[in-house]
Scaffold this motif. Sequence first.
Motif, mmCIF file in Angstrom:
data_model
loop_
_atom_site.group_PDB
_atom_site.id
_atom_site.type_symbol
_atom_site.label_atom_id
_atom_site.label_comp_id
_atom_site.label_asym_id
_atom_site.label_seq_id
_atom_site.Cartn_x
_atom_site.Cartn_y
_atom_site.Cartn_z
ATOM 1 N N THR A 12 8.016 -1.098 9.547
ATOM 2 C CA THR A 12 8.010 -2.359 8.790
ATOM 3 C C THR A 12 6.682 -2.671 8.115
ATOM 4 O O THR A 12 6.672 -3.056 6.931
ATOM 5 N N PRO A 13 5.515 -2.531 8.783
ATOM 6 C CA PRO A 13 4.259 -2.828 8.087
ATOM 7 C C PRO A 13 4.039 -1.983 6.846
ATOM 8 O O PRO A 13 3.477 -2.460 5.853
ATOM 9 N N ARG A 18 4.560 -1.072 0.598
ATOM 10 C CA ARG A 18 5.026 0.064 -0.204
ATOM 11 C C ARG A 18 5.188 -0.347 -1.659
ATOM 12 O O ARG A 18 5.734 -1.397 -1.974
ATOM 13 N N SER A 19 4.707 0.508 -2.556
ATOM 14 C CA SER A 19 4.885 0.295 -3.994
ATOM 15 C C SER A 19 5.840 1.344 -4.537
ATOM 16 O O SER A 19 6.302 2.222 -3.811
ATOM 17 N N ASP A 21 5.540 3.942 -6.304
ATOM 18 C CA ASP A 21 5.180 5.363 -6.367
ATOM 19 C C ASP A 21 4.842 5.949 -4.998
ATOM 20 O O ASP A 21 4.379 7.082 -4.909
ATOM 21 N N THR A 22 5.048 5.181 -3.922
ATOM 22 C CA THR A 22 4.787 5.710 -2.583
ATOM 23 C C THR A 22 6.026 6.400 -2.034
ATOM 24 O O THR A 22 7.149 6.149 -2.492
ATOM 25 N N PRO A 23 5.859 7.294 -1.057
ATOM 26 C CA PRO A 23 7.020 8.025 -0.529
ATOM 27 C C PRO A 23 8.066 7.102 0.089
ATOM 28 O O PRO A 23 7.769 5.986 0.505
ATOM 29 N N ARG A 24 9.284 7.617 0.128
ATOM 30 C CA ARG A 24 10.358 6.917 0.824
ATOM 31 C C ARG A 24 9.981 6.754 2.298
ATOM 32 O O ARG A 24 9.349 7.611 2.901
ATOM 33 N N ILE A 25 10.358 5.630 2.883
ATOM 34 C CA ILE A 25 10.098 5.371 4.303
ATOM 35 C C ILE A 25 11.417 5.426 5.058
ATOM 36 O O ILE A 25 12.408 4.813 4.637
ATOM 37 N N ALA A 26 11.425 6.181 6.162
ATOM 38 C CA ALA A 26 12.656 6.340 6.944
ATOM 39 C C ALA A 26 12.338 6.243 8.427
ATOM 40 O O ALA A 26 11.271 6.668 8.872
#
Length: 227
Positions: A12-13, A18-19, A21-26
């Motif tokens: 969550t943080p 996250r913008s 162009d940042t990697p996907r978060i999983a």
Amino acid sequence: TALTFLSQSMATPFEKIRSGDTPRIAVMPNPIPDELFSIARPQRAEGRKRLISVGRLQPQKHYELLIETFAKVANDFEDWDLWIWGEGPERPMLTRRIAELDLSRRVFLPGSTQAAWHEMAAADAFVLSSRFEGMPVALMESMALGVPAVSFDCPSGPRELMRDGQDGLLIPPGDATALAAGLRRMLSDQALREELGVRGARSIRDRYSVAHILTIWDRLFAQLRLG
């Protein structure tokens, strides 16, 4: 590309900052090995019952608070003992505290074990008193084995593993009074222990089996190929 985290509370943080162009978060939890689900809990004989915890004897685990809390309820549950499996730098301090509380016949620090799953399976209840965790593997494993659990709602992991009153008991973090109340509720009610144990095992199997976690990875890889 993707950044993976063991729990949603860890992710969550990063999601908040996250913008585009940042990697996907999983969120990608570690699975519970299939062989753990095949371990049967032994039939309980009449005699002493065990409340256990498993972890390194260090400040993160907050075992001094756990021992002091157990001391507050021990006289009301004379057939229960507390076993804390693990080794670490706090052993001398914890051993002294146990003696000071006159609990040497009720609280045990047996050290490390190569048979942690079987020790968990033989327990009557599990407790996690940590100040913080990443994803508490011992809590996952004990629930998977059908052992009813009481846990501080610490960051992070316990809230994702259990739903309070449905498949475990979640306690406000660091609250010794609430932990004592949770232990009283758990230790006094065999029907509750049986219910939480069954529901907890089913919940962990459904969400953290190898087969289920592999489907999550497959879904992520498919999204990355399409993205």
